[in-house]
Each structure stands twice: as structure tokens, then as C-alpha cells.
Write a protein that holds these residues in place. Structure first.
Motif, PDB file in Angstrom:
ATOM      1  N   PRO A  15     -12.767  84.513  34.876  1.00 44.41           N
ATOM      2  CA  PRO A  15     -13.109  84.151  36.249  1.00 44.41           C
ATOM      3  C   PRO A  15     -14.190  85.063  36.804  1.00 44.41           C
ATOM      4  N   GLY A  16     -15.171  84.478  37.449  1.00 48.53           N
ATOM      5  CA  GLY A  16     -16.198  85.241  38.128  1.00 48.53           C
ATOM      6  C   GLY A  16     -17.392  85.624  37.292  1.00 48.53           C
ATOM      7  N   ASN A  43     -20.729  87.068  39.090  1.00 50.45           N
ATOM      8  CA  ASN A  43     -20.999  88.500  38.989  1.00 50.45           C
ATOM      9  C   ASN A  43     -21.134  88.892  37.527  1.00 50.45           C
ATOM     10  N   TRP A  73      -5.070  98.217  44.457  1.00 51.81           N
ATOM     11  CA  TRP A  73      -6.497  97.949  44.651  1.00 51.81           C
ATOM     12  C   TRP A  73      -6.920  98.468  46.017  1.00 51.81           C
ATOM     13  N   TRP A 111     -13.247  94.146  47.016  1.00 46.29           N
ATOM     14  CA  TRP A 111     -12.879  92.937  46.268  1.00 46.29           C
ATOM     15  C   TRP A 111     -11.569  92.373  46.814  1.00 46.29           C
ATOM     16  N   ALA A 146      -8.102  90.853  47.345  1.00 46.52           N
ATOM     17  CA  ALA A 146      -7.261  90.022  46.466  1.00 46.52           C
ATOM     18  C   ALA A 146      -8.030  89.471  45.277  1.00 46.52           C
ATOM     19  N   GLU A 147      -9.340  89.361  45.410  1.00 44.98           N
ATOM     20  CA  GLU A 147     -10.151  88.861  44.303  1.00 44.98           C
ATOM     21  C   GLU A 147     -10.061  89.787  43.082  1.00 44.98           C
ATOM     22  N   ALA A 148      -9.735  91.053  43.308  1.00 45.05           N
ATOM     23  CA  ALA A 148      -9.558  91.974  42.181  1.00 45.05           C
ATOM     24  C   ALA A 148      -8.424  91.505  41.275  1.00 45.05           C
ATOM     25  N   ASN A 149      -7.390  90.922  41.855  1.00 44.27           N
ATOM     26  CA  ASN A 149      -6.294  90.387  41.041  1.00 44.27           C
ATOM     27  C   ASN A 149      -6.703  89.141  40.275  1.00 44.27           C
ATOM     28  N   ASP A 150      -7.655  88.387  40.805  1.00 41.24           N
ATOM     29  CA  ASP A 150      -8.103  87.161  40.142  1.00 41.24           C
ATOM     30  C   ASP A 150      -9.169  87.420  39.085  1.00 41.24           C
ATOM     31  N   CYS A 151     -10.091  88.345  39.372  1.00 45.12           N
ATOM     32  CA  CYS A 151     -11.242  88.556  38.484  1.00 45.12           C
ATOM     33  C   CYS A 151     -11.134  89.795  37.593  1.00 45.12           C
ATOM     34  N   ARG A 174      -0.751  91.584  38.478  1.00 44.90           N
ATOM     35  CA  ARG A 174      -1.213  91.520  39.862  1.00 44.90           C
ATOM     36  C   ARG A 174      -0.754  92.808  40.547  1.00 44.90           C
TER      37      ARG A 174
END
Length: 178
Positions: A38-39, A43, A66, A70, A72-77, A86
Motif C-alpha cells: 500500500p502506498g 510515496n 506511532w 502519518w 493511522a496511515e502508518a498502520n496501513d502503509c 497495528r
């Protein structure tokens, strides 16, 4: 640990500690994850993240949180790329007049929020923008032990950084008299 059975916290920034930047682009290796992550399109710097960071972070005697824009996006990407579960995420408040005043005096905009989030619990904060102003403010306003560990953004987290963090964190969890 002093006054608490909880493990210390490790507040982790992404840009700088996990995604190195600032040196010549050809200096950075590219780490493929074996599949589309993802991402990647949004990026391309994500390929600079060494997947070995995940196991090394999980081996530290702490609860990783975290502490990055970033959010919550840190957990996704980031987390799936390096094999982290997570993690809790610090939510940043909207900027205020206090933040403007802090910035003029050299205090990082994250500092107050992280001290509040820790609520007296021992913590290490890993970031590439830490200064002595932040260290002094934390020492004056946080009742527990704290390590503000600056990472060189051109290098990201190194063996030396992990050794320093591990040593400090282990000292926080030692039971007196053992």
C-alpha cells in the motif's frame, strides 16, 4: 519499573527514523517487499524502509506507538511493510497559539502532546527533529524517565540507535534489588 507495572513506551516517528532522507538518492538501498505494498505509487520513498526494522522494534522491551504525521496511515502503509502489528497512534491536536509560542522558543510541536500521552509512564521518543529545548522541557514537565533519542535522518535507525534504545529501555524495566 518505578511506580508502574507497564512497559515503557517508544514513540516512533516515520520520516527520518524509518524513511531516511537528505543524502544523495543513490545512497539509499531499495527494499522490495515481494509484492505490491500500500502506498508505493503515492510515496516511492517507502521502498527505503528496511523490513528488518519490524523485528528489531518488536524485540525492544516496550510498547511502540506511532508518533508521526502519518498517524493511522502508518498502520496501513508502514506496519505491513515491516511486519509490525497495528500500533497505537498519537493523534495530534489542531495547532494553537501555544504551539506558535512553543515553536518560537524552539520547542517541537509534538513535545507537549507526547508528554500528555505518556501520562507519567517512562518513554523513549525517536525522532530526527529533537533538540535540547525538548529535552529540558520534558525533564521539567514529565514525572517519569524519558529518553529523547535523535536519529540522523540521512541514515535512519542504525545498529547504534537500537543498542542505545534497548539499553535504556531495559534499565526502565529492571526490578530494584535484582
Amino acid at each position: 519499573m518505578t511506580g508502574s507495572a507497564q512497559r515503557p513506551l517508544l514513540f516512533l516517528d516515520v520520516d527520518g527514523p524509518l524513511i531516511p532522507f537528505g543524502a544523495a538518492p543513490d545512497r539509499y538501498p531499495s527494499f522490495a517487499t515481494g509484492s505490491h505494498s500500500p502506498g508505493d505509487e503515492a510515496n516511492p520513498l517507502l521502498t527505503r524502509i528496511d523490513p528488518a526494522h519490524g523485528p528489531r522494534l518488536l524485540a525492544l522491551p516496550c510498547d511502540v506507538v506511532w508518533a508521526t504525521t502519518w498517524m493511522a496511515e502508518a498502520n496501513d502503509c508502514i506496519a505491513p511493510r515491516i511486519g509490525l502489528p497495528r500500533l497505537a497512534v498519537v493523534l495530534w491536536p489542531e495547532p494553537s497559539a501555544v504551539d506558535d509560542q512553543d515553536e518560537r522558543h524552539g520547542l517541537h510541536w509534538k513535545t507537549r502532546t507526547l508528554v500528555d500521552w505518556a501520562a507519567g509512564r517512562p518513554f523513549a521518543w525517536v525522532d530526527d527533529e529533537l533538540t535540547d529545548t525538548d529535552r529540558a522541557w520534558v525533564a521539567a514537565h514529565h514525572p517519569g524517565p524519558a529518553l529523547l533519542h535523535r536519529v540522523d535522518p540521512r541514515l535512519g535507525l542504525t545498529d547504534g540507535d537500537y543498542a542505545a534504545l534497548d539499553s535504556w529501555l531495559r534499565r526502565q524495566i529492571r526490578v530494584p534489588g535484582r
